[in-house]
Design a protein around this motif. Structure first.
Motif, PDB file in Angstrom:
ATOM      1  N   GLY A 101       0.820  -1.201   0.000  1.00  9.70           N
ATOM      2  CA  GLY A 101       0.000   0.000   0.000  1.00  9.70           C
ATOM      3  C   GLY A 101       0.856   1.253   0.000  1.00  9.70           C
ATOM      4  O   GLY A 101       2.047   1.236  -0.338  1.00  9.70           O
ATOM      5  N   HIS A 102       0.231   2.365   0.403  1.00  6.85           N
ATOM      6  CA  HIS A 102       0.913   3.655   0.380  1.00  6.85           C
ATOM      7  C   HIS A 102       0.660   4.398   1.685  1.00  6.85           C
ATOM      8  O   HIS A 102      -0.281   4.071   2.419  1.00  6.85           O
ATOM      9  N   PRO A 103       1.483   5.383   2.004  1.00  7.73           N
ATOM     10  CA  PRO A 103       1.234   6.181   3.206  1.00  7.73           C
ATOM     11  C   PRO A 103      -0.166   6.783   3.186  1.00  7.73           C
ATOM     12  O   PRO A 103      -0.709   7.103   2.112  1.00  7.73           O
ATOM     13  N   PRO A 104      -0.781   6.938   4.352  1.00  6.68           N
ATOM     14  CA  PRO A 104      -2.171   7.422   4.394  1.00  6.68           C
ATOM     15  C   PRO A 104      -2.318   8.867   3.935  1.00  6.68           C
ATOM     16  O   PRO A 104      -3.393   9.276   3.483  1.00  6.68           O
ATOM     17  N   THR A 105      -1.260   9.649   4.078  1.00  7.95           N
ATOM     18  CA  THR A 105      -1.320  11.052   3.657  1.00  7.95           C
ATOM     19  C   THR A 105       0.083  11.536   3.340  1.00  7.95           C
ATOM     20  O   THR A 105       1.071  10.954   3.783  1.00  7.95           O
ATOM     21  N   TYR A 106       0.142  12.588   2.549  1.00  9.66           N
ATOM     22  CA  TYR A 106       1.421  13.193   2.185  1.00  9.66           C
ATOM     23  C   TYR A 106       1.404  14.673   2.527  1.00  9.66           C
ATOM     24  O   TYR A 106       0.349  15.294   2.637  1.00  9.66           O
ATOM     25  N   GLU A 107       2.592  15.220   2.687  1.00 11.71           N
ATOM     26  CA  GLU A 107       2.765  16.668   2.799  1.00 11.71           C
ATOM     27  C   GLU A 107       3.768  17.103   1.749  1.00 11.71           C
ATOM     28  O   GLU A 107       4.809  16.461   1.569  1.00 11.71           O
ATOM     29  N   GLN A 108       3.438  18.166   1.056  1.00 10.93           N
ATOM     30  CA  GLN A 108       4.358  18.681   0.054  1.00 10.93           C
ATOM     31  C   GLN A 108       5.682  19.079   0.701  1.00 10.93           C
ATOM     32  O   GLN A 108       5.736  19.464   1.873  1.00 10.93           O
ATOM     33  N   LEU A 109       6.742  18.974  -0.084  1.00 12.18           N
ATOM     34  CA  LEU A 109       8.050  19.391   0.398  1.00 12.18           C
ATOM     35  C   LEU A 109       8.041  20.886   0.685  1.00 12.18           C
ATOM     36  O   LEU A 109       7.668  21.691  -0.182  1.00 12.18           O
ATOM     37  N   GLU A 110       8.409  21.251   1.910  1.00 15.77           N
ATOM     38  CA  GLU A 110       8.565  22.665   2.200  1.00 15.77           C
ATOM     39  C   GLU A 110      10.033  23.045   2.102  1.00 15.77           C
ATOM     40  O   GLU A 110      10.905  22.185   1.996  1.00 15.77           O
ATOM     41  N   ARG A 111      10.296  24.326   2.124  1.00 13.72           N
ATOM     42  CA  ARG A 111      11.677  24.801   2.049  1.00 13.72           C
ATOM     43  C   ARG A 111      12.408  24.472   3.346  1.00 13.72           C
ATOM     44  O   ARG A 111      11.914  24.744   4.440  1.00 13.72           O
ATOM     45  N   ARG A 112      13.580  23.882   3.206  1.00 15.84           N
ATOM     46  CA  ARG A 112      14.392  23.624   4.388  1.00 15.84           C
ATOM     47  C   ARG A 112      14.909  24.949   4.950  1.00 15.84           C
ATOM     48  O   ARG A 112      15.043  25.940   4.243  1.00 15.84           O
ATOM     49  N   ASP A 113      15.215  24.928   6.251  1.00 12.32           N
ATOM     50  CA  ASP A 113      15.795  26.112   6.873  1.00 12.32           C
ATOM     51  C   ASP A 113      17.098  26.484   6.177  1.00 12.32           C
ATOM     52  O   ASP A 113      17.877  25.610   5.766  1.00 12.32           O
ATOM     53  N   ASN A 114      17.331  27.778   6.053  1.00  9.85           N
ATOM     54  CA  ASN A 114      18.562  28.269   5.417  1.00  9.85           C
ATOM     55  C   ASN A 114      18.773  29.690   5.897  1.00  9.85           C
ATOM     56  O   ASN A 114      18.060  30.612   5.489  1.00  9.85           O
ATOM     57  N   TYR A 115      19.731  29.876   6.789  1.00 11.54           N
ATOM     58  CA  TYR A 115      19.911  31.196   7.380  1.00 11.54           C
ATOM     59  C   TYR A 115      21.374  31.430   7.732  1.00 11.54           C
ATOM     60  O   TYR A 115      22.165  30.490   7.822  1.00 11.54           O
ATOM     61  N   ASP A 116      21.707  32.688   7.941  1.00  9.03           N
ATOM     62  CA  ASP A 116      23.085  33.070   8.214  1.00  9.03           C
ATOM     63  C   ASP A 116      23.341  33.053   9.718  1.00  9.03           C
ATOM     64  O   ASP A 116      22.429  32.840  10.529  1.00  9.03           O
ATOM     65  N   SER A 117      24.576  33.299  10.092  1.00 11.50           N
ATOM     66  CA  SER A 117      24.978  33.305  11.493  1.00 11.50           C
ATOM     67  C   SER A 117      24.433  34.546  12.200  1.00 11.50           C
ATOM     68  O   SER A 117      24.040  35.526  11.554  1.00 11.50           O
ATOM     69  N   PRO A 118      24.406  34.529  13.538  1.00 10.33           N
ATOM     70  CA  PRO A 118      23.956  35.714  14.279  1.00 10.33           C
ATOM     71  C   PRO A 118      24.847  36.922  13.984  1.00 10.33           C
ATOM     72  O   PRO A 118      26.041  36.790  13.736  1.00 10.33           O
ATOM     73  N   LYS A 119      24.234  38.088  13.999  1.00  3.83           N
ATOM     74  CA  LYS A 119      24.986  39.320  13.750  1.00  3.83           C
ATOM     75  C   LYS A 119      25.720  39.727  15.027  1.00  3.83           C
ATOM     76  O   LYS A 119      25.147  40.311  15.930  1.00  3.83           O
ATOM     77  N   GLN A 120      26.968  39.374  15.103  1.00  4.40           N
ATOM     78  CA  GLN A 120      27.783  39.706  16.271  1.00  4.40           C
ATOM     79  C   GLN A 120      29.217  39.918  15.813  1.00  4.40           C
ATOM     80  O   GLN A 120      29.742  39.161  14.994  1.00  4.40           O
ATOM     81  N   ASP A 121      29.834  40.957  16.330  1.00  3.94           N
ATOM     82  CA  ASP A 121      31.212  41.267  15.982  1.00  3.94           C
ATOM     83  C   ASP A 121      32.126  40.200  16.595  1.00  3.94           C
ATOM     84  O   ASP A 121      32.109  39.968  17.807  1.00  3.94           O
ATOM     85  N   LEU A 122      32.919  39.550  15.772  1.00  4.28           N
ATOM     86  CA  LEU A 122      33.800  38.505  16.273  1.00  4.28           C
ATOM     87  C   LEU A 122      34.815  39.028  17.279  1.00  4.28           C
ATOM     88  O   LEU A 122      35.298  38.280  18.143  1.00  4.28           O
ATOM     89  N   SER A 123      35.135  40.325  17.198  1.00  5.28           N
ATOM     90  CA  SER A 123      36.099  40.887  18.153  1.00  5.28           C
ATOM     91  C   SER A 123      35.552  40.884  19.577  1.00  5.28           C
ATOM     92  O   SER A 123      36.319  40.975  20.547  1.00  5.28           O
ATOM     93  N   SER A 124      34.222  40.758  19.720  1.00  6.70           N
ATOM     94  CA  SER A 124      33.618  40.758  21.053  1.00  6.70           C
ATOM     95  C   SER A 124      33.980  39.494  21.839  1.00  6.70           C
ATOM     96  O   SER A 124      33.760  39.434  23.058  1.00  6.70           O
ATOM     97  N   PHE A 125      34.513  38.489  21.174  1.00  6.84           N
ATOM     98  CA  PHE A 125      34.909  37.264  21.860  1.00  6.84           C
ATOM     99  C   PHE A 125      36.299  37.378  22.490  1.00  6.84           C
ATOM    100  O   PHE A 125      36.772  36.435  23.117  1.00  6.84           O
TER     101      PHE A 125
END
Length: 627
Positions: free
Chosen positions: A488-512
């Motif tokens: 048989g087949h799965p009872p229901t499907y969900e369309q492919l959504e966009r995977r997460d894709n984001y940049d790093s937090p905005k922080q000055d590296l010199s602060s470390f």
């Protein structure tokens, strides 16, 4: 079966080359199931070509040998087996195993899964499909440019298909286990499907118990590559005694009713199971935060990895959702011919030497008109000679001259061009004694596709235990009293959504704070691999302070800078974070070209990429190095 306790699922193989006796070792331990993954895209296609030429049994020999030496132990201990070692001919291997069971008068029921082979549906020629050609796996992402070489076949009149197989889920496996099967032989089910099927059956989940199924998917992903989770391919091995890694034991997943698991291994075996080995394998061959499977989508954003004892690591936090309406299909076709020639240079002035050689070769090819007959010609310089070298080998690097053509003749004629410059070469030129790599070899090209799940005809066949089953190469295990169960087949499907894709937090590296220069690998571990044309890499650290720096440091810009001269603007980059395991993960779409056997990169499967990145010298804050 006791669903009140976790099911113990052992792995005995991560590829066809893992030794057959690992199945017997696992059968002699305290486990409920043994699962094995014997297939990769490359050997599936190679086996298909040989099988259809009558030169191969269609199944993996190590799968048969493992069952042959383990069969009585399996019967005595009542351990069930689910493996994909049936490859192109699961019916034939199942028939051979059933004959062995009858010969030894054992009480074991044998079954096989069918429905993954799409060759009869797609037809013998990829080019003739036209608009019926299944879409490319990456076509759902509009930002991704599918590599040109992956679609070159569309311009050809004839492209003979060698194999086409859908990645099946666990539905047929579960049906077979519920019908009493003790040994289930599969073809191209997904790598994790045997583990999912074992847990699904043991805990009697519904096919809409998505969180549980997603947890089992992660469990399967963690143990499917055998020793990869117990010390094999482990980037942190240099921090331990090298003897720990001579022969890592194979893993076991203890899967709870809620889908969470504990990864472990048998005592008195080599290797180790730590939060680091588990995180390495968890990050391996992902494509972002959503792990796709025919039965479920697994969301990894909140996954956690915790040590709860020696060689015992708990994995929790996976969330599930209905699967997509498509599954992956691996199509292989005859791609033409490839050759490579390895040429060496000793130390002084090697950059100029390789520039001279490439100019001479390309000039000779153009003068002879041969350049128009080559589909690809690539000069890949490998290695950098040591400064003030201690030996001539340390002073040497080499150029890999890699070429492709539709026929072998143009590739052979490259050697004539090299002969023409035989005594006009650069200072210090020398070639390897063995020139056989220059002989053209046919190669199989890879086209990863999306295939509609509703069009699959997946079933499990329970062999009649009273019948005599043929053992021939083309045996199909057919008999009028066999039981065929449609998955048989799965009872229901969900369309492919966009995977997460984001940049790093905005922080000055010199602060470390103040920094010192270290190789990234001095502080971070990583694992990389391939998904067709795409390369993925996960990088992680071990403390909260280190994590705050890593997630800021590994920005999208930083990653492309670290990739260096290998980066191209046509590539698409996805970046995501897994904060509970202190990891940044990224995917570079298109960098592996056609991928698998059709790739031109030296590291065509991307496995060495992680340690290339870890070898980069970066500015690391001093205060995160302290406990």
């Amino acid at each position: 079966m006791n669903p009140a306790r976790p099911v113990r699922v052992a792995n005995c193989s991560g590829y066809k080359s893992d030794p057959a006796w690992q199945m017997l070792r696992q059968a002699q331990s305290d486990v409920d199931f043994i699962t094995g993954d014997y297939l990769a895209e490359m050997n599936l296609a190679e086996d298909a070509e040989a099988y259809r030429a009558g030169k191969h049994d269609g199944w993996e020999e190590t799968a048969w040998l493992g069952l042959e030496m383990s069969i009585e132990e399996l019967a005595n201990r009542k351990v069930k087996v689910v493996i994909n070692g049936g490859c192109l001919n699961p019916a034939g291997l199942a028939a051979k195993v059933a004959s062995l069971v009858a010969e030894r008068s054992l009480q074991l029921k044998v079954a096989y899964v069918t429905g993954d082979d799409l060759l009869s549906k797609l037809g013998p020629d990829l080019a003739s499909l036209g608009e019926k050609l299944p879409p490319h796996l990456d076509s759902v992402c509009p930002e991704v440019k599918v590599p040109d070489e992956s679609l070159q076949f569309k311009n050809l009149k004839s492209v003979p298909l060698v194999s086409a197989n859908a990645y099946l889920g666990a539905r047929a496996i579960v049906a077979g286990l519920r019908a009493g099967a003790d040994i289930i032989i599969c073809g191209r089910v997904s790598d994790a499907s045997p583990v999912i099927g074992a847990a699904w059956y043991w805990h009697d989940w519904n096919d809409s118990d998505y969180d549980q199924l997603a947890g089992a998917l992660v469990s399967g992903h963690l143990i499917e590559c055998s020793a990869y989770v117990t010390g094999g391919n482990f980037s942190g091995f240099t921090r331990y005694d090298i003897e720990d890694f001579y022969e890592p034991g194979f893993p076991i997943a203890e899967i709870e009713k809620d889908g969470s698991c504990v990864i472990t291994k048998n005592p008195n075996t080599g290797g180790m199971v730590t939060t680091e080995t588990v995180r390495c394998q968890l990050l391996y061959e992902l494509q972002g935060n959503i792990y796709l499977h025919s039965d479920v989508k697994a969301y990894l954003n909140d996954v956690s990895v915790t040590a709860i004892g020696k060689d015992r690591v708990q994995v929790r936090g996976t969330k599930g959702a209905p699967p997509p309406p498509t599954t992956k299909a691996a199509c292989f076709y005859q791609g033409g011919y490839q050759s490579q020639l390895v040429l060496n240079a000793s130390g002084y002035g090697t950059d100029q030497k390789w520039k001279l050689l490439e100019t001479q070769v390309r000039r000779g090819l153009k003068q002879s008109g041969l350049d128009r007959e080559l589909a690809l010609l690539d000069f890949q310089v490998v290695g950098v000679p040591e400064t003030n070298p201690r030996s001539q080998l340390r002073s040497t690097n080499y150029c890999r001259l890699f070429a492709e053509a539709s026929t072998p003749e143009p590739l052979m004629r490259i050697l004539n061009v090299l002969k023409d410059i035989a005594l006009r070469h650069f200072s210090g030129f020398h070639s390897s004694l063995d020139m056989r790599t220059a002989i053209p070899r046919p190669f199989l090209a890879y086209y990863p596709a999306l295939y509609a799940q509703e069009d699959l005809e997946e079933s499990v066949v329970i062999l009649d235990p009273t019948a005599k089953h043929a053992n021939g190469t083309k045996a199909n295990g057919s008999h009028s009293n066999n039981t065929v169960i449609q998955a048989g087949h799965p009872p229901t499907y969900e369309q492919l959504e966009r995977r997460d894709n984001y940049d790093s937090p905005k922080q000055d590296l010199s602060s470390f704070g103040s920094t010192q220069q270290l190789r990234l690998g001095d502080i971070a571990l990583a694992r990389s691999g391939d998904k067709g044309s795409n390369l993925n890499c996960g990088i992680f650290v071990n403390t909260q302070k280190q994590w705050k720096w890593l997630q800021t440091f590994l920005s999208r810009e930083c990653i492309t800078t670290l990739i260096g001269e290998d980066w191209r603007e046509e590539y698409h980059l996805e970046r995501v974070e897994f904060p509970r395991i202190f990891a940044v993960h990224f995917v570079v779409y298109g960098i592996l070209g056609r991928g698998v056997s059709g790739g031109s990169r030296l590291d065509c499967l991307g496995k060495g990429f992680a340690d290339y990145i870890r070898d980069k010298v970066v500015d690391v804050p001093v205060n995160i190095l302290k406990d």
